[in-house]
Design a protein around this motif. Structure first.
Motif, PDB file in Angstrom:
ATOM      1  N   VAL A  24       0.870  -1.170   0.000  1.00  0.00           N
ATOM      2  CA  VAL A  24       0.000   0.000   0.000  1.00  0.00           C
ATOM      3  C   VAL A  24       0.906   1.218   0.000  1.00  0.00           C
ATOM      4  O   VAL A  24       1.725   1.390   0.910  1.00  0.00           O
ATOM      5  N   SER A  25       0.769   2.055  -1.021  1.00  0.00           N
ATOM      6  CA  SER A  25       1.569   3.279  -1.062  1.00  0.00           C
ATOM      7  C   SER A  25       0.652   4.479  -0.898  1.00  0.00           C
ATOM      8  O   SER A  25      -0.519   4.448  -1.268  1.00  0.00           O
ATOM      9  N   SER A  26       1.231   5.529  -0.313  1.00  0.00           N
ATOM     10  CA  SER A  26       0.461   6.732  -0.022  1.00  0.00           C
ATOM     11  C   SER A  26       1.389   7.933  -0.084  1.00  0.00           C
ATOM     12  O   SER A  26       2.612   7.788   0.006  1.00  0.00           O
ATOM     13  N   ALA A  27       0.793   9.106  -0.223  1.00  0.00           N
ATOM     14  CA  ALA A  27       1.585  10.339  -0.267  1.00  0.00           C
ATOM     15  C   ALA A  27       0.712  11.513   0.132  1.00  0.00           C
ATOM     16  O   ALA A  27      -0.506  11.515  -0.112  1.00  0.00           O
ATOM     17  N   HIS A  28       1.344  12.516   0.751  1.00  0.00           N
ATOM     18  CA  HIS A  28       0.656  13.767   1.076  1.00  0.00           C
ATOM     19  C   HIS A  28       1.701  14.813   1.451  1.00  0.00           C
ATOM     20  O   HIS A  28       2.650  14.510   2.182  1.00  0.00           O
ATOM     21  N   ALA A  29       1.511  16.014   0.944  1.00  0.00           N
ATOM     22  CA  ALA A  29       2.340  17.169   1.295  1.00  0.00           C
ATOM     23  C   ALA A  29       3.837  16.872   1.177  1.00  0.00           C
ATOM     24  O   ALA A  29       4.626  17.195   2.062  1.00  0.00           O
ATOM     25  N   GLY A  30       4.236  16.227   0.093  1.00  0.00           N
ATOM     26  CA  GLY A  30       5.645  15.955  -0.153  1.00  0.00           C
ATOM     27  C   GLY A  30       6.205  14.721   0.528  1.00  0.00           C
ATOM     28  O   GLY A  30       7.367  14.373   0.332  1.00  0.00           O
ATOM     29  N   GLU A  31       5.417  14.044   1.345  1.00  0.00           N
ATOM     30  CA  GLU A  31       5.857  12.808   1.999  1.00  0.00           C
ATOM     31  C   GLU A  31       5.221  11.628   1.287  1.00  0.00           C
ATOM     32  O   GLU A  31       4.115  11.727   0.772  1.00  0.00           O
ATOM     33  N   GLN A  32       5.931  10.502   1.293  1.00  0.00           N
ATOM     34  CA  GLN A  32       5.360   9.275   0.749  1.00  0.00           C
ATOM     35  C   GLN A  32       5.787   8.104   1.615  1.00  0.00           C
ATOM     36  O   GLN A  32       6.778   8.183   2.338  1.00  0.00           O
ATOM     37  N   GLU A  65      -5.226   9.102   5.092  1.00  0.00           N
ATOM     38  CA  GLU A  65      -6.320   9.909   5.632  1.00  0.00           C
ATOM     39  C   GLU A  65      -6.172  11.377   5.246  1.00  0.00           C
ATOM     40  O   GLU A  65      -7.166  12.060   4.999  1.00  0.00           O
ATOM     41  N   ALA A  66      -4.935  11.866   5.175  1.00  0.00           N
ATOM     42  CA  ALA A  66      -4.708  13.271   4.800  1.00  0.00           C
ATOM     43  C   ALA A  66      -4.989  13.514   3.317  1.00  0.00           C
ATOM     44  O   ALA A  66      -5.512  14.562   2.944  1.00  0.00           O
ATOM     45  N   SER A  67      -4.657  12.541   2.469  1.00  0.00           N
ATOM     46  CA  SER A  67      -4.794  12.730   1.020  1.00  0.00           C
ATOM     47  C   SER A  67      -6.107  12.204   0.455  1.00  0.00           C
ATOM     48  O   SER A  67      -6.555  12.645  -0.601  1.00  0.00           O
ATOM     49  N   GLY A  68      -6.709  11.216   1.132  1.00  0.00           N
ATOM     50  CA  GLY A  68      -7.933  10.606   0.632  1.00  0.00           C
ATOM     51  C   GLY A  68      -7.706   9.612  -0.495  1.00  0.00           C
ATOM     52  O   GLY A  68      -8.636   9.282  -1.233  1.00  0.00           O
ATOM     53  N   GLU A  69      -6.467   9.102  -0.616  1.00  0.00           N
ATOM     54  CA  GLU A  69      -6.176   8.175  -1.701  1.00  0.00           C
ATOM     55  C   GLU A  69      -5.027   7.241  -1.340  1.00  0.00           C
ATOM     56  O   GLU A  69      -4.311   7.472  -0.365  1.00  0.00           O
ATOM     57  N   GLU A 108      -0.753   7.656 -11.764  1.00  0.00           N
ATOM     58  CA  GLU A 108      -1.431   8.077 -12.991  1.00  0.00           C
ATOM     59  C   GLU A 108      -2.529   9.103 -12.684  1.00  0.00           C
ATOM     60  O   GLU A 108      -2.631  10.125 -13.336  1.00  0.00           O
ATOM     61  N   THR A 109      -3.363   8.804 -11.674  1.00  0.00           N
ATOM     62  CA  THR A 109      -4.480   9.699 -11.337  1.00  0.00           C
ATOM     63  C   THR A 109      -4.444  10.153  -9.882  1.00  0.00           C
ATOM     64  O   THR A 109      -5.289  10.952  -9.484  1.00  0.00           O
ATOM     65  N   VAL A 110      -3.510   9.618  -9.091  1.00  0.00           N
ATOM     66  CA  VAL A 110      -3.389   9.987  -7.682  1.00  0.00           C
ATOM     67  C   VAL A 110      -1.948  10.405  -7.390  1.00  0.00           C
ATOM     68  O   VAL A 110      -1.036  10.088  -8.153  1.00  0.00           O
ATOM     69  N   ALA A 111      -1.743  11.076  -6.267  1.00  0.00           N
ATOM     70  CA  ALA A 111      -0.396  11.513  -5.882  1.00  0.00           C
ATOM     71  C   ALA A 111       0.435  10.371  -5.292  1.00  0.00           C
ATOM     72  O   ALA A 111       1.660  10.420  -5.304  1.00  0.00           O
ATOM     73  N   ALA A 112      -0.232   9.345  -4.777  1.00  0.00           N
ATOM     74  CA  ALA A 112       0.482   8.207  -4.200  1.00  0.00           C
ATOM     75  C   ALA A 112       1.289   7.513  -5.297  1.00  0.00           C
ATOM     76  O   ALA A 112       0.811   7.353  -6.416  1.00  0.00           O
ATOM     77  N   CYS A 124      -6.576   4.189  -6.017  1.00  0.00           N
ATOM     78  CA  CYS A 124      -7.865   4.272  -5.333  1.00  0.00           C
ATOM     79  C   CYS A 124      -8.092   5.607  -4.628  1.00  0.00           C
ATOM     80  O   CYS A 124      -7.159   6.196  -4.093  1.00  0.00           O
ATOM     81  N   ARG A 125      -9.350   6.016  -4.625  1.00  0.00           N
ATOM     82  CA  ARG A 125      -9.806   7.157  -3.824  1.00  0.00           C
ATOM     83  C   ARG A 125     -10.599   6.570  -2.667  1.00  0.00           C
ATOM     84  O   ARG A 125     -11.446   5.689  -2.856  1.00  0.00           O
ATOM     85  N   ILE A 126     -10.321   7.056  -1.460  1.00  0.00           N
ATOM     86  CA  ILE A 126     -11.005   6.542  -0.273  1.00  0.00           C
ATOM     87  C   ILE A 126     -12.467   6.974  -0.275  1.00  0.00           C
ATOM     88  O   ILE A 126     -12.785   8.144  -0.494  1.00  0.00           O
ATOM     89  N   ILE A 127     -13.336   6.015  -0.034  1.00  0.00           N
ATOM     90  CA  ILE A 127     -14.747   6.287   0.212  1.00  0.00           C
ATOM     91  C   ILE A 127     -14.868   6.349   1.725  1.00  0.00           C
ATOM     92  O   ILE A 127     -14.710   5.346   2.414  1.00  0.00           O
ATOM     93  N   SER A 128     -15.124   7.514   2.233  1.00  0.00           N
ATOM     94  CA  SER A 128     -15.098   7.736   3.683  1.00  0.00           C
ATOM     95  C   SER A 128     -16.190   6.946   4.397  1.00  0.00           C
ATOM     96  O   SER A 128     -17.374   7.071   4.096  1.00  0.00           O
ATOM     97  N   GLU A 129     -15.745   6.115   5.314  1.00  0.00           N
ATOM     98  CA  GLU A 129     -16.617   5.338   6.207  1.00  0.00           C
ATOM     99  C   GLU A 129     -15.976   5.415   7.588  1.00  0.00           C
ATOM    100  O   GLU A 129     -15.324   4.459   8.033  1.00  0.00           O
TER     101      GLU A 129
END
Length: 192
Positions: A24-32, A65-69, A108-112, A124-129
């Motif tokens: 699972v990869s993620s990224a937000h505000a310059g961090e990954q 959680e910060a990026s939603g993806e 391709e479509t997300v920052a992660a 993926c984009r998170i569907i908030s639950e």
């Protein structure tokens, strides 16, 4: 590495249907960050959705959680050491990409990022639950893009024949994996 081909989103669930370990990869505000996860699965077809369990204590979750993806990357047998390393240290303490030798590629479509060398990925984009996320660490993602390695993905199906190093990984425990075995087909018995 082979260039990945687009996967019809209606068939993207098949990338996960055989239960591989994922990165699972993620990224937000310059961090990954990247982490190994054994609990990921398809959820729905239209729109395509997936589930993944990501513990509250992980850096990956903070970035998700910060990026939603996020991206579910499907590693192969050749990457087992990288997967184990990514699953054995904290992204809060070290740069997991540097420590594991994993190379991050742009999404391709997300920052992660994508993980180079993986046989497939689902962006993926998170569907908030919030209830499921807080109580069960369970995230639902809508699949926005999916690609797979044409050496092992043909006509909407996996086929690993002749590509042992590209077989998907399945984590057992204690640093032990197995890779997917031989594919075979059976015909359904007709009701009489």
């Amino acid at each position: 590495m082979s260039k990945l081909v687009a996967v019809d989103l209606a068939k993207s669930y098949r990338l996960l249907n055989h239960g591989p370990t994922v990165l699972v990869s993620s990224a937000h505000a310059g961090e990954q960050n990247v982490m190994a996860a054994a609990w990921a699965m398809p959820l729905d077809f239209d729109p395509p959705k997936v589930l993944v369990v990501v513990d509250k204590a992980t850096h990956t979750r903070e970035l998700m959680e910060a990026s939603g993806e996020f991206v579910l990357n499907i590693p192969c047998r050749a990457q087992a050491e990288q997967v184990l390393t990514a699953g054995s240290c904290s992204g809060k303490e070290v740069d997991k990409f540097a420590v594991s030798g994993i190379i991050a590629l742009p999404g391709e479509t997300v920052a992660a990022p994508h993980v180079d060398g993986c046989i497939a990925y689902l962006e993926c984009r998170i569907i908030s639950e919030p209830h499921n996320q807080q109580r069960y660490d369970l995230f639902i993602g809508e699949v926005l893009a999916a690609r797979a390695d044409p050496d092992v993905w043909h006509d909407g199906h996996w086929n690993f024949d002749g590509h042992d190093a590209k077989r998907s990984l399945h984590y057992i425990a204690g640093g032990n994996f197995f890779s997917i075995g031989e594919q075979f087909a059976v015909a359904a018995r007709q009701a009489e």
